[in-house]
Design an enzyme around this catalytic site. Structure first.
Site, short mmCIF file in Angstrom:
data_model
loop_
_atom_site.label_atom_id
_atom_site.label_comp_id
_atom_site.label_asym_id
_atom_site.label_seq_id
_atom_site.Cartn_x
_atom_site.Cartn_y
_atom_site.Cartn_z
N GLY A 17 -6.80 3.69 -12.24
CA GLY A 17 -6.04 2.72 -11.45
C GLY A 17 -5.77 3.25 -10.05
O GLY A 17 -6.43 4.18 -9.57
N CYS A 134 8.04 9.22 -8.69
CA CYS A 134 7.94 9.17 -7.22
C CYS A 134 9.31 9.35 -6.58
O CYS A 134 9.47 10.08 -5.59
CB CYS A 134 7.29 7.86 -6.78
SG CYS A 134 8.18 6.36 -7.27
N GLY A 167 2.59 -1.14 -9.74
CA GLY A 167 1.61 -1.68 -10.66
C GLY A 167 2.14 -1.80 -12.06
O GLY A 167 3.33 -1.54 -12.33
N ASN A 173 7.31 1.44 -17.07
CA ASN A 173 8.02 2.70 -17.25
C ASN A 173 9.35 2.75 -16.50
O ASN A 173 9.83 3.83 -16.17
CB ASN A 173 7.14 3.86 -16.79
CG ASN A 173 5.98 4.12 -17.71
OD1 ASN A 173 6.11 4.02 -18.93
ND2 ASN A 173 4.83 4.45 -17.15
#
Length: 317
Positions: A17, A134, A167, A173
């Site tokens: 991805g 992130c 995405g 998650n």
């Protein structure tokens, strides 16, 4: 001069991805110690696998089973997993007998949390390292920089990312994101208690990633507060060395606390609140610049992979 193939460690990326494809391109363009031997996906029509084929990177659309069936599998030493938390659990089980070094870009948190600017050197020999999230990669260095100077009984981070950069893996998650990030704010950042919030911003055109770090600190001495600001600025420069689009949005703000929430910080005193505003712009290797949340993950993964590969190569000398 770049090292020759004999001085590189072979690597594979699981996940074709956006994140896996961006990481593939970073390895091909920027790596000094990694030789990309495979891009692994489950969708034979994915753009990532098609792009890998055009770039001459071996591919499989049969997932981790396909990776293990590839001709050069035994030579692969480093495996990046850019799938999902649930998928990484299965992938880690499948790869466990083969002594690969796993770098997990999902919030699965099976191995120790690693934030390159903070604690990478202490985990170079771990079999499976976790890159938190992130938001964690963007904010935990700041929490750590503050806690190196003064006690941080409470730290809260808010990561705001463009909806278009989130995405299906990110959206699936969300719970793992908040739980994993909060845990790493404490264990890596050094906060007594951590909290993480993620905001998906639907603005058009999409905005780049922005992060807010709020820390309650015990810093009655003005000199300590000055050192906090200096420590944060130094840490931001450390992260920017491998994430070029990482920067302070405004100078560090330190303000007195007059009515702090005792229920959040227990018995530890808090005299001031430190507010740090960050933004992360992507490098544009594969992802658009507004997807700084994904770019910081792939940039951190590359930094970790480079150090682990260098360590493996040193051991062979």
């Amino acid at each position: 001069m770049n090292p020759t193939a004999q001085t590189r460690a072979k690597a594979a990326v699981i996940g074709s991805g956006n994140i896996g494809t961006d990481l593939m391109i970073k390895i091909l363009r920027l790596s000094e110690h990694l030789d990309l031997a495979a891009l692994v996906g489950i969708d034979p029509e994915s753009d990532g696998l098609a792009r890998a084929g055009r770039l001459g990177v071996p591919t499989t659309a049969a997932g981790v089973a396909g990776l293990m069936a590839m001709r050069d599998f035994d030579d692969i030493q480093v495996v990046f997993d850019a799938t999902s938390a649930k998928a990484h659990q299965a992938n880690a089980r499948a790869l466990a007998p083969h002594a690969k070094r796993l770098i997990d870009l999902t919030p699965a948190a099976l191995g120790p949390f690693v934030v390159p600017a903070v604690n990478l050197e202490g985990h170079l020999d771990a079999p499976d390292v976790n890159l938190v999230t992130c938001g964690g990669q963007a904010t935990i260095p700041v929490v750590a920089a503050i806690s190196q100077v003064a006690p941080v009984p409470y730290a809260e981070i808010v990561a705001s990312i463009a909806s278009r950069s989130a995405g299906p893996g990110t959206r699936a998650n969300i719970d793992e994101f908040t739980e994993t990030t909060a845990a790493a704010i404490e264990s890596v950042g050094g906060a007594g208690r951590g909290k993480a919030i993620i905001v998906l911003n639907p603005a058009e055109p999409p905005l780049i990633m922005r992060d807010t770090v709020l820390c309650l600190v015990d810093a009655p001495d003005p000199g300590v507060r000055d050192r906090i600001a200096t420590s944060v600025e130094y840490m931001v420069a450390e992260v920017a060395a491998y994430v070029p689009g990482y920067r302070l949005k405004q100078p560090v703000q330190i303000t007195p606390v007059t009515d702090h929430p005792q229920t959040l910080i227990g018995e530890t005193p808090a005299t001031h609140q430190v507010t740090v505003l960050l933004e992360v712009e992507g490098a544009g290797h594969y992802l658009p610049p507004f997807a700084g949340n994904l770019d910081i993950m792939t940039s951190a993964a590359l930094r970790v992979g480079e150090r682990i590969a260098a360590r493996l190569l040193e051991a062979k000398e």
